[in-house]
Design an enzyme around this catalytic site. Structure first.
Site, short mmCIF file in Angstrom:
data_model
loop_
_atom_site.label_atom_id
_atom_site.label_comp_id
_atom_site.label_asym_id
_atom_site.label_seq_id
_atom_site.Cartn_x
_atom_site.Cartn_y
_atom_site.Cartn_z
N GLU A 158 1.88 86.11 15.78
CA GLU A 158 0.95 87.23 15.92
C GLU A 158 -0.19 86.92 16.90
O GLU A 158 -1.23 87.58 16.88
CB GLU A 158 0.38 87.61 14.55
CG GLU A 158 1.45 88.08 13.58
CD GLU A 158 0.91 88.33 12.19
OE1 GLU A 158 0.24 89.35 11.99
OE2 GLU A 158 1.15 87.48 11.30
N SER B 270 2.51 91.78 10.87
CA SER B 270 2.66 92.67 12.02
C SER B 270 4.11 93.11 12.22
O SER B 270 4.50 93.50 13.32
CB SER B 270 2.14 92.00 13.31
OG SER B 270 0.77 91.73 13.19
N TYR C 131 1.28 99.15 17.09
CA TYR C 131 0.40 98.71 18.17
C TYR C 131 0.51 99.48 19.48
O TYR C 131 -0.31 99.28 20.37
CB TYR C 131 0.60 97.21 18.41
CG TYR C 131 0.27 96.40 17.18
CD1 TYR C 131 -1.02 96.34 16.71
CD2 TYR C 131 1.27 95.75 16.46
CE1 TYR C 131 -1.33 95.62 15.56
CE2 TYR C 131 0.97 95.04 15.31
CZ TYR C 131 -0.33 94.98 14.87
OH TYR C 131 -0.63 94.28 13.72
N ARG D 159 -7.03 94.78 3.42
CA ARG D 159 -6.29 96.03 3.49
C ARG D 159 -5.07 95.91 2.59
O ARG D 159 -4.30 94.95 2.70
CB ARG D 159 -5.87 96.33 4.93
CG ARG D 159 -5.44 97.79 5.14
CD ARG D 159 -4.80 98.00 6.50
NE ARG D 159 -3.45 97.45 6.51
CZ ARG D 159 -2.98 96.66 7.47
NH1 ARG D 159 -3.75 96.30 8.47
NH2 ARG D 159 -1.73 96.23 7.41
N ASP E 85 -1.56 97.52 1.49
CA ASP E 85 -0.52 98.45 1.94
C ASP E 85 0.35 98.86 0.76
O ASP E 85 0.75 98.01 -0.06
CB ASP E 85 0.35 97.79 3.01
CG ASP E 85 -0.45 97.46 4.28
OD1 ASP E 85 -1.49 98.11 4.50
OD2 ASP E 85 -0.03 96.55 5.02
N GLU F 51 1.81 94.60 0.11
CA GLU F 51 1.13 93.35 0.42
C GLU F 51 -0.36 93.60 0.60
O GLU F 51 -0.81 94.74 0.76
CB GLU F 51 1.72 92.70 1.67
CG GLU F 51 1.61 93.54 2.93
CD GLU F 51 2.23 92.84 4.13
OE1 GLU F 51 1.68 91.81 4.56
OE2 GLU F 51 3.27 93.32 4.62
N ASN G 209 -3.56 92.25 3.01
CA ASN G 209 -3.90 91.56 4.25
C ASN G 209 -5.36 91.12 4.21
O ASN G 209 -6.26 91.97 4.11
CB ASN G 209 -3.69 92.49 5.44
CG ASN G 209 -2.26 92.99 5.54
OD1 ASN G 209 -1.41 92.35 6.11
ND2 ASN G 209 -2.00 94.15 4.95
N GLY H 95 -5.66 93.73 11.13
CA GLY H 95 -5.89 93.95 12.55
C GLY H 95 -7.12 94.81 12.82
O GLY H 95 -7.46 95.70 12.04
#
Length: 320
Positions: free
Chosen positions: A13, A142, A209, A247, A249, A261, A263, A267
């Site tokens: 990443e 990612s 992205y 974050r 998800d 998961e 994070n 990002g």
């Protein structure tokens, strides 16, 4: 205060990390901070390049970034850093372990298998789990090395691809529903964002992205479902010992939030979800960074990690 934006790293990443770092550098308030870009290419770079900084704003993703390694090194140096601590970073990076803890606490998460290598390959076990599944590196992010698998014919190649990026692989049952993400800053849930990939069937690397790769917008959920989502997000944050910001998800299926998961260093690129959620809450990007720095300093102070970066002897000694 001299803030070093630590980015790059050695993981899959790296490019996303550089994008996150670039965005942070662009938005940090120069009237408040002296900003220093710190690009990591190898582990030895850290102790050399953080000398003299007062705070490390982490823009790293993946191994040697989100897994607690950098956090532990910075603690050894007495340098406060952003985000969750060593234990939480390591827990959340390990999808298998974090899912075990979430399930033990009664948090819904899709069924899964975890293999340490091809010697554990078991197509029958996956058939019992039930297709379709997602095959992903256990400690990746990612969506790098992640593939959807609809039948046994494509399973082996997907497992081999995931193992290119990590030493263990997660095979997770695909739960169909609405994909949502819950950003948390200081234990406060920001507006929930719904995600729909435009160019592909699922929210892959390009959807995440590339400009216009996905439709991401704040969703207004029925009160009862909103409460369930909030409870699941905050509970996951606490169970995995997160702090400052994270974050979570999820997939929302029949009103039930399934946690995929958590994070710990999500990002922060122009297309990233946490800044979009913060903006929906009325928090500009520079204000979000101010808040992350403020909360991180409080968290590190509570854990006895004071600003010792000016004690050059300790930093120099670590780098030898």
């Amino acid at each position: 205060m001299k803030v070093g934006v630590v980015m790059g790293g050695m993981s899959s990443e790296r490019e996303i990390s550089l994008m996150t770092g670039k965005e942070m550098l662009a938005w940090l308030d120069r009237s408040k901070y002296e900003v220093v870009p710190i690009e990591i290419v190898k582990e030895e770079d850290l102790s050399e390049q953080v000398q003299g900084i007062d705070f490390a704003l982490l823009a790293l993703h993946g191994a040697y970034g989100e897994d607690g390694t950098v956090q532990a090194a910075l603690e050894s140096l007495g340098i406060p850093y952003s985000g969750s601590g060593v234990e939480s970073s390591a827990l959340c990076m390990d999808k298998n372990r974090s899912k075990q803890l979430l399930r033990a606490a009664g948090i819904p998460t899709p069924d899964w298998l975890c293999w340490s290598g091809m010697e554990e390959y078991d197509a029958e076990a996956v058939a019992q789990l039930g297709y379709p599944v997602f095959v992903k590196p256990n400690s990746g992010g990612s969506s790098v090395g992640t593939l959807p698998v609809t039948d046994e014919a494509s399973l082996k190649a997907a497992v081999q691809e995931a193992l290119r990026w990590d030493s263990s692989v997660l095979i997770e049952q695909l739960v169909e529903g609405e994909e949502i993400t819950c950003s948390i800053v200081g234990e406060e849930l920001l507006p929930v964002i719904g995600i729909r990939s435009k160019a592909s069937a699922w929210f892959d690397y390009h959807a995440k992205y590339q400009d216009g790769g996905a439709e991401e917008q704040v969703v207004i959920l029925p009160t009862e479902i909103q409460t369930s989502v909030q409870d699941a997000a905050i509970s996951s944050y606490r169970i995995l010992k997160c702090s400052v910001y994270s974050r979570v998800d999820m997939i929302l299926r029949n009103g039930i939030p399934y946690v995929l998961e958590v994070n710990t260093l999500p990002g922060m690129t122009p297309n990233s979800l946490l800044p979009k959620s913060a903006q929906a809450a009325g928090l500009k990007f520079n204000e979000l960074l101010d808040r992350i720095i403020e909360l991180s300093l409080q968290e590190r102070e509570q854990n006895g990690i004071h600003n010792l970066s000016l004690q050059k002897e300790s930093v120099t000694a670590y780098g030898k």
